[in-house]
Design a protein around this motif. Structure first.
Motif, PDB file in Angstrom:
ATOM      1  N   ALA A  88       0.756  -1.197   0.063  1.00  0.00           N
ATOM      2  CA  ALA A  88      -0.158  -0.029   0.080  1.00  0.00           C
ATOM      3  C   ALA A  88       0.928   1.300  -0.045  1.00  0.00           C
ATOM      4  O   ALA A  88       0.649   2.168  -0.707  1.00  0.00           O
ATOM      5  N   ILE A  89       1.986   1.225   0.695  1.00  0.00           N
ATOM      6  CA  ILE A  89       2.769   2.542   0.823  1.00  0.00           C
ATOM      7  C   ILE A  89       3.556   2.608  -0.329  1.00  0.00           C
ATOM      8  O   ILE A  89       3.474   3.814  -1.011  1.00  0.00           O
ATOM      9  N   TYR A  90       3.900   1.448  -1.080  1.00  0.00           N
ATOM     10  CA  TYR A  90       4.728   1.755  -2.357  1.00  0.00           C
ATOM     11  C   TYR A  90       3.523   2.258  -3.260  1.00  0.00           C
ATOM     12  O   TYR A  90       4.030   3.122  -4.041  1.00  0.00           O
ATOM     13  N   LEU A  91       2.681   1.920  -3.309  1.00  0.00           N
ATOM     14  CA  LEU A  91       1.453   2.167  -4.324  1.00  0.00           C
ATOM     15  C   LEU A  91       1.181   3.817  -4.282  1.00  0.00           C
ATOM     16  O   LEU A  91       1.207   4.386  -5.223  1.00  0.00           O
ATOM     17  N   LYS A 165      -6.249   7.842  -3.092  1.00  0.00           N
ATOM     18  CA  LYS A 165      -7.341   8.035  -2.289  1.00  0.00           C
ATOM     19  C   LYS A 165      -7.960   6.429  -1.641  1.00  0.00           C
ATOM     20  O   LYS A 165      -8.056   6.469  -0.232  1.00  0.00           O
ATOM     21  N   ALA A 166      -8.281   5.694  -2.619  1.00  0.00           N
ATOM     22  CA  ALA A 166      -8.826   4.355  -1.884  1.00  0.00           C
ATOM     23  C   ALA A 166      -7.986   3.615  -0.935  1.00  0.00           C
ATOM     24  O   ALA A 166      -8.267   2.923  -0.114  1.00  0.00           O
ATOM     25  N   VAL A 167      -6.461   3.765  -1.485  1.00  0.00           N
ATOM     26  CA  VAL A 167      -5.524   3.115  -0.747  1.00  0.00           C
ATOM     27  C   VAL A 167      -5.422   3.645   0.582  1.00  0.00           C
ATOM     28  O   VAL A 167      -5.359   2.746   1.739  1.00  0.00           O
ATOM     29  N   ASN A 171      -6.427   1.782   4.579  1.00  0.00           N
ATOM     30  CA  ASN A 171      -5.262   1.584   5.357  1.00  0.00           C
ATOM     31  C   ASN A 171      -5.504   2.697   6.384  1.00  0.00           C
ATOM     32  O   ASN A 171      -4.295   2.689   7.291  1.00  0.00           O
ATOM     33  N   GLY A 172      -6.461   3.288   6.541  1.00  0.00           N
ATOM     34  CA  GLY A 172      -6.528   4.381   7.870  1.00  0.00           C
ATOM     35  C   GLY A 172      -5.458   5.570   7.671  1.00  0.00           C
ATOM     36  O   GLY A 172      -5.072   5.932   8.490  1.00  0.00           O
ATOM     37  N   ILE A 173      -5.191   5.800   6.450  1.00  0.00           N
ATOM     38  CA  ILE A 173      -4.069   6.724   5.891  1.00  0.00           C
ATOM     39  C   ILE A 173      -4.600   8.061   5.829  1.00  0.00           C
ATOM     40  O   ILE A 173      -5.250   8.194   4.884  1.00  0.00           O
TER      41      ILE A 173
END
Length: 176
Positions: A88-91, A165-167, A171-173
Motif C-alpha cells: 500500500a505504501i509503495y502504491l 485515495k482508495a488505498v 489503510n486508515g491513512i
C-alpha cells in the motif's frame, strides 16, 4: 469508398491512431481493475520503515528523472516507521511521484517524509501549468482534470489519485 484509411491519413496515421487509442483503453481497463481491487483488498499491516521504501522508489525513478531533466529535491527523515502495508505504501508513493513527474510545469519536484509523533507526514509539490485553479477536493475524484491543456503525450488515465485515495482510506491513512 473507404479502405481502412481516412482521407488525408494515407501515411499510416490512421492505423497508428487506432493502436495508440487501443493502448490507452487497455491502460484504462487495467487502472479500473486496480482501483476495484484496492477498494476490496484487505491489507495486512505491520511495522515498516517507509523512509527506506521511499528511498528505494526514488532510486527506481532516477533514470526517468535524469532523462526528463527533472530536478527532484527531497528531505527524508531516517527510520520513519509506521504500522501499515508495504504494498500500500509503495502504491501511494509511486502514484504520487509519477503524477508529479508527469505534470511538473517547471521541471522541479519537492518531496519530504518526516516523522511526526507515532506517524509520518509525506508531502510532494510540483508546479502545474494553467491558471492555478485546482480544486484540492476534486483531484481525488476519478477523471478530474486539473491541467486544462492535458498534453496527450503525458496524459494518464485520470485514476492515479483516485487509487491513492482508495488505498489511503482502506489503510486508515490521512491524505489531502
Amino acid at each position: 469508398e473507404r479502405n481502412g484509411k481516412q482521407e488525408g491519413m494515407e501515411d499510416g496515421t490512421f492505423v497508428k491512431t487506432i493502436i495508440v487509442q487501443n493502448m490507452r483503453m487497455e491502460q484504462m481497463k487495467e487502472r479500473w481493475l486496480s482501483l476495484a481491487k484496492v477498494r476490496q483488498q484487505d491489507y495486512e499491516q505491520h511495522n515498516i520503515d517507509i523512509s527506506e521504501t521511499l528511498r528505494q522508489l526514488l532510486t527506481e525513478y532516477n533514470l526517468e528523472t535524469e532523462y526528463s531533466q527533472l530536478k527532484l529535491n527531497s528531505r527524508i527523515d531516517d527510520a520513519v516507521t509506521v504500522c501499515s502495508n508495504p504494498e500500500a505504501i509503495y502504491l501511494i508513493f509511486s502514484n504520487l511521484i509519477s503524477n508529479a513527474m508527469k505534470y511538473s510545469a517547471d521541471g522541479q519536484i519537492t518531496l519530504s517524509l518526516l516523522a511526526e509523533g507515532a506517524g509520518a507526514v509525506f508531502q510532494i509539490e510540483n508546479a502545474v501549468s494553467g491558471n492555478g485553479t485546482i480544486d484540492p477536493h476534486k483531484i481525488w475524484e476519478p477523471f478530474y482534470v486539473a491541467e486544462q491543456s492535458r498534453n496527450r503525450e503525458i496524459s494518464g488515465t485520470g485514476l492515479g489519485l483516485s487509487i491513492v485515495k482508495a488505498v489511503c482510506e482502506r489503510n486508515g491513512i490521512g491524505y489531502g
